[in-house]
Motif scaffolding. Structure first.
Motif, PDB file in Angstrom:
ATOM      1  N   ALA A 171      56.005  93.567  35.742  1.00  0.00           N
ATOM      2  CA  ALA A 171      55.375  93.461  37.060  1.00  0.00           C
ATOM      3  C   ALA A 171      54.299  92.380  37.094  1.00  0.00           C
ATOM      4  CB  ALA A 171      54.762  94.809  37.455  1.00  0.00           C
ATOM      5  N   LEU A 172      53.632  92.152  35.967  1.00  0.00           N
ATOM      6  CA  LEU A 172      52.599  91.123  35.883  1.00  0.00           C
ATOM      7  C   LEU A 172      53.181  89.744  35.627  1.00  0.00           C
ATOM      8  CD1 LEU A 172      50.083  93.031  33.560  1.00  0.00           C
ATOM      9  CD2 LEU A 172      50.028  92.942  36.053  1.00  0.00           C
ATOM     10  N   GLU A 173      54.267  89.700  34.853  1.00  0.00           N
ATOM     11  CA  GLU A 173      54.798  88.438  34.341  1.00  0.00           C
ATOM     12  C   GLU A 173      55.797  87.783  35.280  1.00  0.00           C
ATOM     13  OE1 GLU A 173      56.293  86.931  29.917  1.00  0.00           O
ATOM     14  OE2 GLU A 173      56.798  88.947  30.595  1.00  0.00           O
ATOM     15  N   VAL A 174      56.505  88.586  36.080  1.00  0.00           N
ATOM     16  CA  VAL A 174      57.612  88.059  36.865  1.00  0.00           C
ATOM     17  C   VAL A 174      57.161  87.245  38.075  1.00  0.00           C
ATOM     18  CG1 VAL A 174      57.869  90.020  38.470  1.00  0.00           C
ATOM     19  CG2 VAL A 174      59.889  88.689  37.781  1.00  0.00           C
ATOM     20  N   LEU A 175      55.927  87.408  38.497  1.00  0.00           N
ATOM     21  CA  LEU A 175      55.461  86.759  39.725  1.00  0.00           C
ATOM     22  C   LEU A 175      55.310  85.255  39.586  1.00  0.00           C
ATOM     23  CD1 LEU A 175      52.762  89.372  40.779  1.00  0.00           C
ATOM     24  CD2 LEU A 175      55.069  89.115  41.705  1.00  0.00           C
ATOM     25  N   ALA A 176      54.938  84.804  38.409  1.00  0.00           N
ATOM     26  CA  ALA A 176      54.676  83.373  38.224  1.00  0.00           C
ATOM     27  C   ALA A 176      55.033  82.951  36.806  1.00  0.00           C
ATOM     28  CB  ALA A 176      53.207  83.062  38.499  1.00  0.00           C
ATOM     29  N   ILE A 177      55.601  81.778  36.686  1.00  0.00           N
ATOM     30  CA  ILE A 177      55.935  81.224  35.376  1.00  0.00           C
ATOM     31  C   ILE A 177      54.671  80.651  34.749  1.00  0.00           C
ATOM     32  CG2 ILE A 177      57.267  79.473  34.144  1.00  0.00           C
ATOM     33  CD1 ILE A 177      59.341  79.624  36.356  1.00  0.00           C
ATOM     34  N   GLY A 178      54.308  81.163  33.589  1.00  0.00           N
ATOM     35  CA  GLY A 178      53.178  80.605  32.852  1.00  0.00           C
ATOM     36  C   GLY A 178      51.838  81.232  33.136  1.00  0.00           C
ATOM     37  N   ALA A 179      51.790  82.324  33.897  1.00  0.00           N
ATOM     38  CA  ALA A 179      50.490  82.936  34.197  1.00  0.00           C
ATOM     39  C   ALA A 179      50.667  84.416  34.516  1.00  0.00           C
ATOM     40  CB  ALA A 179      49.820  82.232  35.371  1.00  0.00           C
ATOM     41  N   MET A 180      49.668  85.207  34.141  1.00  0.00           N
ATOM     42  CA  MET A 180      49.632  86.625  34.491  1.00  0.00           C
ATOM     43  C   MET A 180      48.229  86.974  34.957  1.00  0.00           C
ATOM     44  SD  MET A 180      51.934  88.884  31.841  1.00  0.00           S
ATOM     45  CE  MET A 180      51.103  88.391  30.329  1.00  0.00           C
ATOM     46  N   TYR A 416      64.939  84.702  40.603  1.00  0.00           N
ATOM     47  CA  TYR A 416      64.058  85.002  41.731  1.00  0.00           C
ATOM     48  C   TYR A 416      63.513  83.703  42.317  1.00  0.00           C
ATOM     49  CZ  TYR A 416      64.175  89.520  39.356  1.00  0.00           C
ATOM     50  OH  TYR A 416      64.581  90.678  38.740  1.00  0.00           O
ATOM     51  N   SER A 417      63.939  83.373  43.525  1.00  0.00           N
ATOM     52  CA  SER A 417      63.515  82.117  44.144  1.00  0.00           C
ATOM     53  C   SER A 417      62.043  82.133  44.529  1.00  0.00           C
ATOM     54  CB  SER A 417      64.370  81.830  45.385  1.00  0.00           C
ATOM     55  OG  SER A 417      64.278  82.889  46.324  1.00  0.00           O
ATOM     56  N   SER A 418      61.432  83.316  44.677  1.00  0.00           N
ATOM     57  CA  SER A 418      60.019  83.407  45.068  1.00  0.00           C
ATOM     58  C   SER A 418      59.082  83.388  43.863  1.00  0.00           C
ATOM     59  CB  SER A 418      59.780  84.679  45.885  1.00  0.00           C
ATOM     60  OG  SER A 418      60.445  84.605  47.130  1.00  0.00           O
ATOM     61  N   GLN A 419      59.632  83.284  42.679  1.00  0.00           N
ATOM     62  CA  GLN A 419      58.796  83.173  41.482  1.00  0.00           C
ATOM     63  C   GLN A 419      58.130  81.802  41.470  1.00  0.00           C
ATOM     64  OE1 GLN A 419      60.821  83.016  37.564  1.00  0.00           O
ATOM     65  NE2 GLN A 419      59.634  84.837  37.038  1.00  0.00           N
ATOM     66  N   ARG A 420      56.832  81.772  41.286  1.00  0.00           N
ATOM     67  CA  ARG A 420      56.084  80.509  41.366  1.00  0.00           C
ATOM     68  C   ARG A 420      55.890  79.881  39.990  1.00  0.00           C
ATOM     69  NH1 ARG A 420      51.355  81.406  45.998  1.00  0.00           N
ATOM     70  NH2 ARG A 420      52.807  81.933  47.706  1.00  0.00           N
ATOM     71  N   LEU A 421      55.828  78.572  39.982  1.00  0.00           N
ATOM     72  CA  LEU A 421      55.562  77.827  38.752  1.00  0.00           C
ATOM     73  C   LEU A 421      54.076  77.503  38.691  1.00  0.00           C
ATOM     74  CD1 LEU A 421      56.434  76.268  36.218  1.00  0.00           C
ATOM     75  CD2 LEU A 421      56.945  74.310  37.697  1.00  0.00           C
TER      76      LEU A 421
END
Length: 428
Positions: A171-180, A416-421
């Motif tokens: 849940a913490l990791e999937v939202l953005a690539i490279g950050a939690m 997931y297309s809404s995952q941010r870099l």
């Protein structure tokens, strides 16, 4: 004065812990119960499909039904997991309560009639929908609703797989690539653990996988407890797992884009997808690539469970067939998750690579199980922890190497297309 400030800080922490426990409790109870219902229905649907093989030929009609259910009552719920992630990144219209029953029903329909899909996406959407509804009813602030949505993701993931620690980090990791962001760490942990307990309390049991390999010392340097030749093989396999995750992500997006671009009548998209799945069954000569794929109708068929053994029914291309079946099913409008099919692809590919490289089959099936998932979702830490929860901690070094390698080689795309870099995987 400094001592007083520290004491006040600890009291604030205690208050927040108690507050979030009370907020998360109804989310965990509802999500755990709904996931239990979902898993029970999914098991029934799978057995009915095994018993009544003719149901597969109704898959195109099932696709039309799913289309109209979302057309009549879905609205923005059609975006699924990406809607929840968008709401966490930038609060907007909220996550509708109707998402939970819609995705639960349509996923069961997909599996009943033979679509190749998973269950994680459904569980996460159930979690996000319940959390969003509770947040609105309680009149929480946008920041609190954001955290509550993350607890919904953790609860759904933790309950559906029986892996609360992995669910928390996912849940913490999937939202953005490279950050939690760690402001939701404890609430997510509480939600995942409680939801898993609630789900199990309903009598739901999860599939148990076993890796018997325990490791041997290096033949080159006997006093070291690491087999360096095996490490090299794991790295090579990790590259293959990452590329597989990338291929699946690319294919599912490509199919969805082209289907919408070239099939002008929307309800025909799932009809065409259903026909393609039926035809593929005749091409490969088996129905083992339908449904979840955890187990097959035949005891010695192609399945995740059998990938952990030396069974010869798993071909060199079983992983690719599952990839194609799933990409068509989900890309053409049917509902369900991607993760369990990713487990299937990874486990069967790991099986094949183990035989090719002369490595332990059960270990490499387990590595593929978690590493292809890590590559496709860009969540290597969660997947490493999932390996520990599912297979035990004896081979955690290999889990981490496989997952981290797959993460790098899967590129910056994902399912997931809404995952941010946020942070690139490498410097350019």
């Amino acid at each position: 004065m400094k001592q007083e400030n520290k004491s006040l800080e600890q009291l604030t922490v205690a208050y927040q812990l108690l507050r979030w426990t009370l907020l998360v409790l109804p989310v965990a109870i509802m999500v755990g119960s709904l996931v239990a219902l979902f898993l029970w229905l999914l098991d029934k649907a799978t057995h009915y499909r095994f018993e009544y093989g003719w149901l597969l030929y109704l898959l195109p009609l099932a696709g039309v039904l799913i289309y109209w259910l979302y057309r009549l009552g879905g609205k923005n719920a059609e975006k699924g997991n990406n809607l929840i992630m968008d709401e966490i990144h930038q609060p907007g219209g909220g996550v509708p309560a109707r998402m939970a029953p819609l995705v639960l029903l349509t996923t069961v329909i997909t599996h009943l009639f033979g679509g190749s899909a998973g269950r994680e996406g459904t569980a996460v959407q159930i979690g996000g929908s319940v959390a969003g509804w509770i947040g609105k009813k309680l009149g929480l602030t946008a920041r609190d609703i954001r955290i509550l949505l993350m607890t919904g993701i953790a609860a759904g993931f933790g309950a559906v797989f029986g892996t609360p620690i992995a669910g928390t980090v996912f849940a913490l990791e999937v939202l953005a690539i490279g950050a939690m962001r760690y402001d939701a760490l404890v609430p997510c942990l509480i939600a995942a653990v409680l939801a898993d307990i609630v789900c199990s309390s309903w009598g739901i049991s999860h599939t148990h996988y076993h890796i018997l390999y325990t490791g041997v010392s290096s033949s080159f340097v006997p006093f070291l407890k690491t087999d360096f030749l095996l490490l090299v093989k794991v790295i090579l396999a990790g590259v293959a797992f990452g590329l597989t995750g990338f291929l699946f992500s690319w294919m599912i997006h490509a199919i969805k884009y082209n289907a919408n671009a070239y099939i002008k009548i929307p309800w025909l998209i799932p009809v065409v997808g259903g026909v393609m799945v039926i035809l593929l069954c005749y091409v490969v000569g088996t129905r083992d690539y339908l449904g979840l794929g955890v187990y097959s109708q035949s005891p010695d068929g192609v399945s995740i469970i059998n990938a952990f053994s030396g069974t010869s029914t798993i071909s060199d291309w079983s992983w690719l067939w599952k990839l194609i079946f799933t990409a068509i099913t989900l890309g053409m409008g049917f509902k369900g998750g991607e993760v369990t099919p990713l487990f299937f692809m990874g486990a069967t590919l790991g099986h094949t690579l183990a035989l090719l490289l002369g490595a332990p089959v059960d270990l490499f099936a387990g590595l593929g199980f978690i590493a292809v998932f890590a590559g496709a979702t860009n969540t290597p830490i969660a997947c490493t922890l999932m390996g520990v929860e599912l297979f035990g901690a004896n081979n955690v070094l290999y889990y981490a190497i496989a997952c981290f390698t797959a993460y790098y080689f899967s590129g910056h795309s994902g399912i997931y297309s809404s995952q941010r870099l946020v942070v690139k995987k490498y410097n350019q």
